[in-house]
Write a protein that holds these residues in place. Structure first.
Motif, PDB file in Angstrom:
ATOM      1  N   ALA A  11       0.832  -1.211   0.000  1.00 21.94           N
ATOM      2  CA  ALA A  11       0.000   0.000   0.000  1.00 21.94           C
ATOM      3  C   ALA A  11       0.861   1.254   0.000  1.00 21.94           C
ATOM      4  N   THR A  12       1.940   1.216   0.738  1.00 25.42           N
ATOM      5  CA  THR A  12       2.838   2.369   0.782  1.00 25.42           C
ATOM      6  C   THR A  12       3.510   2.587  -0.562  1.00 25.42           C
ATOM      7  N   GLU A  13       3.951   1.502  -1.198  1.00 26.09           N
ATOM      8  CA  GLU A  13       4.550   1.617  -2.525  1.00 26.09           C
ATOM      9  C   GLU A  13       3.552   2.231  -3.513  1.00 26.09           C
ATOM     10  N   ALA A  14       2.278   1.818  -3.433  1.00 31.09           N
ATOM     11  CA  ALA A  14       1.260   2.358  -4.333  1.00 31.09           C
ATOM     12  C   ALA A  14       1.021   3.836  -4.072  1.00 31.09           C
ATOM     13  N   ALA A  15       1.110   4.239  -2.796  1.00 32.54           N
ATOM     14  CA  ALA A  15       0.894   5.652  -2.455  1.00 32.54           C
ATOM     15  C   ALA A  15       2.002   6.544  -2.994  1.00 32.54           C
ATOM     16  N   LEU A  16       3.181   6.000  -3.206  1.00 29.83           N
ATOM     17  CA  LEU A  16       4.305   6.779  -3.698  1.00 29.83           C
ATOM     18  C   LEU A  16       4.413   6.758  -5.218  1.00 29.83           C
ATOM     19  N   THR A  17       4.154   5.606  -5.820  1.00 30.70           N
ATOM     20  CA  THR A  17       4.387   5.437  -7.255  1.00 30.70           C
ATOM     21  C   THR A  17       3.468   6.339  -8.075  1.00 30.70           C
ATOM     22  N   GLY A  18       4.077   7.046  -9.035  1.00 31.16           N
ATOM     23  CA  GLY A  18       3.333   7.952  -9.901  1.00 31.16           C
ATOM     24  C   GLY A  18       3.116   9.331  -9.324  1.00 31.16           C
ATOM     25  N   GLN A  19       3.625   9.560  -8.130  1.00 29.80           N
ATOM     26  CA  GLN A  19       3.441  10.844  -7.455  1.00 29.80           C
ATOM     27  C   GLN A  19       4.752  11.631  -7.430  1.00 29.80           C
ATOM     28  N   PRO A  20       4.665  12.959  -7.322  1.00 29.56           N
ATOM     29  CA  PRO A  20       5.888  13.757  -7.184  1.00 29.56           C
ATOM     30  C   PRO A  20       6.586  13.428  -5.873  1.00 29.56           C
ATOM     31  N   TRP A  21       7.923  13.380  -5.906  1.00 31.74           N
ATOM     32  CA  TRP A  21       8.668  13.036  -4.691  1.00 31.74           C
ATOM     33  C   TRP A  21       8.819  14.295  -3.846  1.00 31.74           C
ATOM     34  N   ASN A  22       7.774  14.584  -3.056  1.00 32.58           N
ATOM     35  CA  ASN A  22       7.763  15.752  -2.190  1.00 32.58           C
ATOM     36  C   ASN A  22       7.239  15.353  -0.820  1.00 32.58           C
ATOM     37  N   GLU A  23       7.148  16.321   0.062  1.00 33.13           N
ATOM     38  CA  GLU A  23       6.755  16.016   1.439  1.00 33.13           C
ATOM     39  C   GLU A  23       5.330  15.472   1.511  1.00 33.13           C
ATOM     40  N   ALA A  24       4.438  15.998   0.688  1.00 33.83           N
ATOM     41  CA  ALA A  24       3.053  15.520   0.724  1.00 33.83           C
ATOM     42  C   ALA A  24       2.982  14.042   0.356  1.00 33.83           C
ATOM     43  N   THR A  25       3.752  13.631  -0.646  1.00 32.33           N
ATOM     44  CA  THR A  25       3.770  12.217  -1.028  1.00 32.33           C
ATOM     45  C   THR A  25       4.370  11.362   0.072  1.00 32.33           C
ATOM     46  N   ALA A  26       5.454  11.868   0.675  1.00 28.79           N
ATOM     47  CA  ALA A  26       6.075  11.123   1.771  1.00 28.79           C
ATOM     48  C   ALA A  26       5.088  10.919   2.908  1.00 28.79           C
ATOM     49  N   ARG A  27       4.332  11.956   3.239  1.00 27.69           N
ATOM     50  CA  ARG A  27       3.368  11.833   4.339  1.00 27.69           C
ATOM     51  C   ARG A  27       2.211  10.912   3.953  1.00 27.69           C
TER      52      ARG A  27
END
Length: 500
Positions: A421-437
């Motif tokens: 689930a965490t991998e899915a939340a990151l993939t395809g998203q900009p690598w910024n603080e909002a994505t990290a959170r």
């Protein structure tokens, strides 16, 4: 196949043992049979280092490799064809102390003396790797060599001083521990066929080839495989279990190889953790802290990466990093091999996908890793401690977007496990603080950790999330320097505390 005696070099001569149980430890043999009581018994689980001895093994090039190990969890038959060096061996024939011992005296490195022989043997192994009168090992190298030795008397500063001082003292002159003479003896002890030792109705097999190993395992699917005994040894010393016959991987020459081909580092199941991590770290230097914090040097000198993988412990520190790197495990039955992704090996707590008669033959790790890769370990002690949480993060970012993510944790579930689930939340998203959170929040879907003696469930959950945030801080487009995220990094030490 006839039974044979255990033959090894100790106290200047070849010893032969024929009547000891196959799970008799080297420590028990030393103290009770050989009456060499300089080696002490402390924890009986490889943690305190009071029992440290040095094992000498003949290498392919003809030299002898000396390495410190814990005598309390090594089984006596594993000594066959090797040299056993204990503190009794160090004093020279004329009574002169060895430079390691003399340095401990000069630097006031001993008080009660109980743990001193273990420290001396760890330092002696280090001494063998350097030239007397030459450049001394660095203080960090000395500290790394002593990670398996505990002392509550002097503290470590005078012992580390002794590690520096020992190289400046005159070298031994009596030749009693001449590596060339030991090598000659070990060449004469080397066996060309499977070693079989039988005692009290139980067999100890030490094959020389993977084919022989596979044939025995296929014929006896339930036989216990023994590697470095850093876990199995405790089943005997702490749980008093009967193990039955043992199949030892330590002498299988073609499983004790490291090769690089087809873009993969292939590490045989008999390769020690220390050598395996050295090879992995050369390709992935981000592994260095995890390497040095994996147990202690004596444990890494004995234990194998294959054993760590086959054990399947949810707190085995190797697996999260290897899963994040995309490692594959090679399984063998007889002479037939198959390969599967490492994360697919683990089905449930202490349950793997291996079939009866199958064993871990090797591990294959990609040479090329993710663009950003980090491993982190949370434990109560920095050195020589079991993880509460072990995390590994690997992502690739293109044009500011996360294109691939591989994240795995140990200590958070019944098995080492990817965070889908965490991998899915990151993939395809900009690598910024909002994505990290968003990834931090998604961890709750991946793991429901338990509370035990190492950490509470809430600590594990919070710690895991914070490690992902640290990973972002270290790999963001404007990444923080190491000193800002790691208190042990050079330049770290000043922490500003802001209160409302």
């Amino acid at each position: 196949m006839e039974t044979q005696t255990i033959r090894f070099f100790h106290r200047g001569q070849v010893k032969e043992v024929s009547d000891a149980p196959i799970t008799r430890t080297v420590l028990q043999y030393l103290r009770e049979d050989a009456r060499c009581t300089g080696t002490k018994e402390g924890c009986a689980e490889g943690d305190c280092g009071a029992c440290t001895v040095v094992i000498g093994e003949l290498q392919d090039g003809g030299d002898v490799e000396f390495k410190a190990v814990n005598a309390c969890i090594q089984f006596l038959p594993t000594l066959d064809g090797k040299a056993l060096i204990t503190v009794e061996d160090l004093r020279q024939a004329d009574g002169t102390l060895h430079p390691v011992q003399e340095a401990m005296v000069e630097c006031h490195g001993s008080q009660c003396g109980f743990c001193t022989p273990g420290f001396v043997m760890s330092l002696w192994a280090l001494y063998q790797q350097h030239n007397p009168g030459g450049e001394a090992p660095s203080r960090q190298t000395i500290c790394d060599a002593l990670t398996g030795n505990l002392c509550r008397c002097t503290g470590y500063r005078p012992i580390i001083d002794a590690g520096e001082r020992m190289m400046a003292l005159p070298a031994p002159t009596d030749g009693k521990l001449d590596p060339k003479q030991i090598a000659d003896t070990l060449r004469n002890l080397k066996r060309g066929e499977t070693f079989r030792y039988r005692a009290q109705g139980q067999d100890f097999f030490a094959p020389r080839t993977a084919a022989e190993f596979g044939a025995i395992k296929a014929a006896q699917p339930d036989i216990r495989i023994l590697a470095g005994s850093t876990d199995v040894g405790l089943w005997v010393t702490k749980q008093f279990r009967e193990l039955g016959s043992l199949l030892y991987v330590g002498q299988v020459e073609d499983l004790n190889q490291i090769a690089q081909r087809d873009g993969m580092i292939e590490i045989g199941a008999a390769v020690t953790l220390e050598k395996a991590y050295a090879a992995l770290n050369a390709a992935h230097p981000e592994l260095e802290e995890l390497w040095k914090r994996f147990a202690s040097l004596p444990i890494r000198n004995a234990g194998t990466l294959g054993g760590n993988i086959a054990n399947g412990s949810p707190i085995g520190d190797s697996m999260p990093a290897l899963i994040a790197l995309g490692a594959e495990v090679v399984l063998q039955h007889g002479e037939t091999r198959r390969t599967l992704p490492l994360e697919d090996l683990y089905l449930a707590y202490q349950k793997t996908a291996m079939q009866p008669g199958e064993f871990v033959a090797a591990l294959r790790v990609p040479v090329a890793g993710p663009q950003h890769f980090r491993t982190y370990k949370l434990s109560k002690r920095f050195d020589e401690d079991i993880s509460a949480v072990c995390a590994a993060f690997g992502i690739t970012v293109q044009d500011g977007i996360v294109t691939e993510a591989r994240i795995a944790f140990g200590g958070m579930a019944a098995t080492p496990k990817r965070a889908a689930a965490t991998e899915a939340a990151l993939t395809g998203q900009p690598w910024n603080e909002a994505t990290a959170r968003a990834g931090m929040a998604a961890l709750a879907q991946d793991y429901t950790p338990l509370t035990d003696m190492r950490a509470t469930a809430s600590y594990r959950s919070r710690g895991a999330a914070n490690l992902l945030y640290r990973f972002w801080l270290e790999t963001a487009s404007e990444a923080l320097p190491a000193a800002a995220v790691n208190v042990r990094a050079p330049g770290a030490g000043t922490i500003a505390i802001v209160t409302a």
